[in-house]
Design a protein around this motif. Structure first.
Motif, PDB file in Angstrom:
ATOM      1  N   LYS A 172      -1.458   2.074  -1.421  1.00  0.00           N
ATOM      2  CA  LYS A 172      -2.595   2.260  -0.516  1.00  0.00           C
ATOM      3  C   LYS A 172      -2.847   3.741  -0.262  1.00  0.00           C
ATOM      4  CE  LYS A 172      -2.260  -2.166   1.848  1.00  0.00           C
ATOM      5  NZ  LYS A 172      -1.960  -2.880   3.076  1.00  0.00           N
ATOM      6  N   GLU A 173      -1.777   4.503  -0.036  1.00  0.00           N
ATOM      7  CA  GLU A 173      -1.918   5.952   0.186  1.00  0.00           C
ATOM      8  C   GLU A 173      -2.519   6.628  -1.043  1.00  0.00           C
ATOM      9  OE1 GLU A 173      -1.660   7.669   2.860  1.00  0.00           O
ATOM     10  OE2 GLU A 173      -0.355   6.557   4.201  1.00  0.00           O
ATOM     11  N   ASP A 176       2.446   0.034   0.294  1.00  0.00           N
ATOM     12  CA  ASP A 176       1.970   1.101   1.176  1.00  0.00           C
ATOM     13  C   ASP A 176       1.750   2.401   0.401  1.00  0.00           C
ATOM     14  OD1 ASP A 176       1.864  -0.554   3.356  1.00  0.00           O
ATOM     15  OD2 ASP A 176       3.702   0.191   4.286  1.00  0.00           O
ATOM     16  N   ALA A 177       2.630   2.685  -0.557  1.00  0.00           N
ATOM     17  CA  ALA A 177       2.468   3.885  -1.385  1.00  0.00           C
ATOM     18  C   ALA A 177       1.206   3.764  -2.238  1.00  0.00           C
ATOM     19  CB  ALA A 177       3.691   4.095  -2.264  1.00  0.00           C
ATOM     20  N   LEU A 205      -3.081   2.464   8.373  1.00  0.00           N
ATOM     21  CA  LEU A 205      -3.129   2.571   6.919  1.00  0.00           C
ATOM     22  C   LEU A 205      -4.076   1.523   6.342  1.00  0.00           C
ATOM     23  CD1 LEU A 205      -2.156   3.733   4.236  1.00  0.00           C
ATOM     24  CD2 LEU A 205      -0.196   2.187   4.356  1.00  0.00           C
ATOM     25  N   ARG A 253      -7.688   2.524   6.999  1.00  0.00           N
ATOM     26  CA  ARG A 253      -8.095   3.630   6.112  1.00  0.00           C
ATOM     27  C   ARG A 253      -8.293   3.128   4.683  1.00  0.00           C
ATOM     28  NH1 ARG A 253      -4.606   8.138   5.596  1.00  0.00           N
ATOM     29  NH2 ARG A 253      -2.867   6.717   5.814  1.00  0.00           N
ATOM     30  N   ALA A 277      -6.181   8.572  -1.363  1.00  0.00           N
ATOM     31  CA  ALA A 277      -6.285   9.949  -1.855  1.00  0.00           C
ATOM     32  C   ALA A 277      -7.236  10.030  -3.052  1.00  0.00           C
ATOM     33  CB  ALA A 277      -4.905  10.477  -2.229  1.00  0.00           C
TER      34      ALA A 277
END
Length: 87
Positions: free
Chosen positions: A72-73, A69-70, A3, A6, A77
């Motif tokens: 980062k996601e 982490d959310a 993660l 990315r 996106a």
């Protein structure tokens, strides 16, 4: 790819866009980046003459409570969407 890898790649790719995204897209990227790297906004809101600072502060503060982490996601996106649109 992890993660963090990315996330860092998305952050680098966004810097290499040929066209400038909208101010709203840039604010959203900024807020997600700050939430992902720093966490919740604990700084004082900028003064009334710092309009740009207030917009950035408000956008970051709107992400309060979102897990890093959310964030980062969500950043990855959004970055992919913006890269597809402006690259």
């Amino acid at each position: 790819m992890s993660l963090d890898e990315r996330f860092n790649k998305a952050a680098e790719d966004v810097k290499n866009l040929t066209k400038r995204p909208t101010d709203e897209e840039l604010l959203e990227l900024y807020a997600l980046f700050k939430q992902a790297t720093v966490g919740d906004n604990t700084t004082a809101r900028p003064g009334m003459f710092d309009l740009k600072g207030k917009y950035k502060w408000d956008k970051w503060d709107s992400k309060k409570g979102m897990a890093q982490d959310a964030a980062k996601e969500a950043y990855i996106a959004l970055a992919q969407e913006i890269i597809a649109k402006y690259a």
